[in-house]
Design a protein around this motif. Structure first.
Motif, PDB file in Angstrom:
ATOM      1  N   ALA A 174       0.824  -1.206   0.000  1.00  0.00           N
ATOM      2  CA  ALA A 174       0.000   0.000   0.000  1.00  0.00           C
ATOM      3  C   ALA A 174       0.856   1.254   0.000  1.00  0.00           C
ATOM      4  O   ALA A 174       0.598   2.205  -0.746  1.00  0.00           O
ATOM      5  CB  ALA A 174      -0.939  -0.013   1.202  1.00  0.00           C
ATOM      6  N   VAL A 175       1.881   1.252   0.837  1.00  0.00           N
ATOM      7  CA  VAL A 175       2.752   2.430   0.909  1.00  0.00           C
ATOM      8  C   VAL A 175       3.450   2.661  -0.422  1.00  0.00           C
ATOM      9  O   VAL A 175       3.519   3.797  -0.919  1.00  0.00           O
ATOM     10  CB  VAL A 175       3.780   2.267   2.046  1.00  0.00           C
ATOM     11  CG1 VAL A 175       4.896   3.293   1.925  1.00  0.00           C
ATOM     12  CG2 VAL A 175       3.079   2.406   3.396  1.00  0.00           C
TER      13      VAL A 175
ATOM     14  N   CYS B  12       1.011   4.083  -2.948  1.00  0.00           N
ATOM     15  CA  CYS B  12       0.583   5.437  -2.568  1.00  0.00           C
ATOM     16  C   CYS B  12       1.677   6.456  -2.850  1.00  0.00           C
ATOM     17  O   CYS B  12       1.414   7.526  -3.423  1.00  0.00           O
ATOM     18  CB  CYS B  12       0.177   5.471  -1.096  1.00  0.00           C
ATOM     19  SG  CYS B  12      -1.455   4.769  -0.751  1.00  0.00           S
TER      20      CYS B  12
ATOM     21  N   ASN C 165       0.049   9.879  -3.241  1.00  0.00           N
ATOM     22  CA  ASN C 165      -0.976   9.831  -2.203  1.00  0.00           C
ATOM     23  C   ASN C 165      -0.354   9.609  -0.829  1.00  0.00           C
ATOM     24  O   ASN C 165       0.658   8.911  -0.706  1.00  0.00           O
ATOM     25  CB  ASN C 165      -1.952   8.680  -2.477  1.00  0.00           C
ATOM     26  CG  ASN C 165      -2.770   8.893  -3.731  1.00  0.00           C
ATOM     27  OD1 ASN C 165      -3.563   9.821  -3.816  1.00  0.00           O
ATOM     28  ND2 ASN C 165      -2.565   8.028  -4.720  1.00  0.00           N
TER      29      ASN C 165
ATOM     30  N   ALA D  39      -0.736   7.732   2.778  1.00  0.00           N
ATOM     31  CA  ALA D  39      -1.354   6.468   3.202  1.00  0.00           C
ATOM     32  C   ALA D  39      -1.620   6.491   4.696  1.00  0.00           C
ATOM     33  O   ALA D  39      -0.720   6.793   5.487  1.00  0.00           O
ATOM     34  CB  ALA D  39      -0.443   5.299   2.854  1.00  0.00           C
TER      35      ALA D  39
ATOM     36  N   LEU E 135      -2.771   3.791   7.447  1.00  0.00           N
ATOM     37  CA  LEU E 135      -2.842   2.337   7.545  1.00  0.00           C
ATOM     38  C   LEU E 135      -3.423   1.919   8.886  1.00  0.00           C
ATOM     39  O   LEU E 135      -2.943   2.353   9.934  1.00  0.00           O
ATOM     40  CB  LEU E 135      -1.443   1.733   7.397  1.00  0.00           C
ATOM     41  CG  LEU E 135      -0.623   2.216   6.188  1.00  0.00           C
ATOM     42  CD1 LEU E 135       0.807   1.711   6.301  1.00  0.00           C
ATOM     43  CD2 LEU E 135      -1.260   1.761   4.891  1.00  0.00           C
TER      44      LEU E 135
ATOM     45  N   ILE F 240      -2.655  -2.885  -4.443  1.00  0.00           N
ATOM     46  CA  ILE F 240      -3.267  -2.436  -3.197  1.00  0.00           C
ATOM     47  C   ILE F 240      -4.524  -3.231  -2.875  1.00  0.00           C
ATOM     48  O   ILE F 240      -5.097  -3.095  -1.813  1.00  0.00           O
ATOM     49  CB  ILE F 240      -3.571  -0.929  -3.257  1.00  0.00           C
ATOM     50  CG1 ILE F 240      -3.659  -0.336  -1.842  1.00  0.00           C
ATOM     51  CG2 ILE F 240      -4.826  -0.659  -4.081  1.00  0.00           C
ATOM     52  CD1 ILE F 240      -3.538   1.150  -1.784  1.00  0.00           C
TER      53      ILE F 240
END
Length: 429
Positions: free
Chosen positions: A140-141, A144, A149, A151, A153, A396
């Motif tokens: 995800a990081v 992003c 973006n 993030a 979490l 993601i």
């Protein structure tokens, strides 16, 4: 939750989101080279911090084992050097991909001379709510940061120590690159109310992506007041057609069920055409049993297997057809036709990944066009539904909805767009 604790949690979450929002404004103008440097530095920091990460993960694994979690859940949680290398490789691959931010999607010349461009831009602040897979933290990081973006979490309780150690390393990588470390916010509070606060943070969160079991996803979708992309439960099917190459079918179902049964793109149900079931089921079921798979069969498949001397097969119930096992359990059903297979998938599938094994091009085209799922396969394992396998770098999540993303979500799915209009004094009459 008592009012004092709730107020304190509200303040904690709000502070995290405000820091993320501030970082997102800086990321909007970050150059591709700076973002790529951040990804490279984060990958190196993961390796440098591997001893701390693995020690924290071992504590999480031991706690889950003591709590009686099944092996499939432990597998989703467990890290080793190989899996850290995979996370690093994901970050490096994302760094090597084209940056979607700033990409021109369309250009229009207005009759009055204005130039109108449609351009990709970051979403802003993306909140990830997920359960026991610590690799999601890194995936995800990475996505992003590459897409500009911030993030936020919120992982599960069972992976808390692992995620804290991973985020500490990722922060070190960001700091070494010059990207604001505020771009990664990790919520260490695991009360359910922390999820509620994230998914109702209108004006502070631009998008929520839940990853986990059906209970988590349904809760987020039902109660969110900010946009949500539903990453779905994977009740995936493999249908072996009357015209199947049974050697291919054996390899495909073996891989789809056993290669990593604890993930959402693993097969949960095997549908077999009646014309090949009598000869093939007594061959494939013992093979799967040797690999630890427990089969739960329909009435017809049970009769075939019992006649062939296969005794360790349970009778399937209606619940089995709709269950995402995430384990070495497989439901088996004999079907009369391709139409019957599609009807079964339509009723019980979760719009994730569906497979047909056949040498008939006509049957393949029919299946691929009629089955409604994020990914449909002809003669290939459902395990390929993955951002890395599709060439997106880390993913993601796998969206099972239709707006605005579907299937493995890579960089482009992490962006929105805006229109940029350049004029020379034009006014509308």
């Amino acid at each position: 939750m008592e009012s004092g604790r709730h107020a304190e949690l509200e303040t904690y979450i709000a502070d995290k989101l405000k820091h993320a929002r501030r970082a997102s404004r800086a990321l909007v103008v970050a150059s591709t080279s700076l973002k790529n440097e951040a990804l490279q530095q984060m990958a190196e920091a993961l390796w440098d911090g591997r001893e701390e990460i693995l020690a924290a993960n071992q504590q999480d694994v031991r706690a889950s084992e003591m709590a009686g979690q099944p092996p499939s859940r432990i597998d989703r949680l467990m890290l080793d050097e190989h899996r850290i290398r995979q996370m690093m490789d994901g970050l490096v691959q994302v760094a090597q991909l084209d940056d979607p931010v700033g990409e021109r999607l369309d250009a229009i010349l207005h009759p009055n001379g204005m130039r109108i461009e449609k351009v990709r831009v970051p979403m802003g602040v993306i909140a990830m709510i997920y359960e026991s897979r610590p690799n999601v933290t890194v995936d995800a990081v990475g996505l992003c940061i590459k897409t500009g973006n911030a993030a936020v979490l919120r992982g599960g309780r069972e992976a808390l120590r692992s995620n804290i150690a991973l985020v500490r390393a990722l922060h070190q990588g960001l700091e070494a690159s010059g990207v604001p470390s505020e771009a990664i916010q990790f919520v260490e509070r695991v009360e359910r109310e922390s999820v509620d606060l994230l998914i109702t943070a209108v004006g502070l969160v631009d998008l929520v992506i839940p990853r986990g079991g059906s209970g988590l996803i349904e809760r987020v979708v039902r109660h969110a007041q900010v946009p949500v992309i539903e990453t779905g439960v994977g009740n995936c099917h493999v249908y072996v057609d009357t015209a199947a190459d049974l050697a291919k079918a054996r390899e495909i179902i073996t891989n789809a069920k056993t290669q990593r049964p604890s993930v959402c793109n693993a097969a949960e149900t095997l549908l077999v055409h009646k014309s090949v079931a009598g000869a093939w089921l007594p061959e494939i079921v013992p093979h799967l049993a040797q690999l630890g798979v427990q089969v739960r069969g329909c009435e017809q498949s049970l009769a075939i297997l019992q006649d062939a001397g296969c005794r360790n097969v349970l009778a399937a119930t209606d619940e089995d057809w709709s269950t995402e096992y995430l384990d070495l359990v497989l439901a088996v059903k004999v079907v009369d036709s391709l139409d019957a297979a599609i009807e079964h998938i339509t009723e019980y599938g979760t719009l994730h990944s569906e497979v047909i094994v056949t040498e008939s091009e006509e049957a393949a085209v029919d299946f691929l066009s009629r089955v409604d799922a994020a990914v449909v396969y002809h003669n290939a394992s459902s395990r390929f539904t993955d951002g890395f396998e599709f060439g997106f770098g880390a993913e993601i999540g796998i969206s099972t909805q239709k707006l605005h993303a579907r299937g493995p979500m890579g960089l482009r799915e992490m962006t929105s767009y805006k229109y940029i209009v350049r004029g020379d004094g034009q006014v509308r009459g």
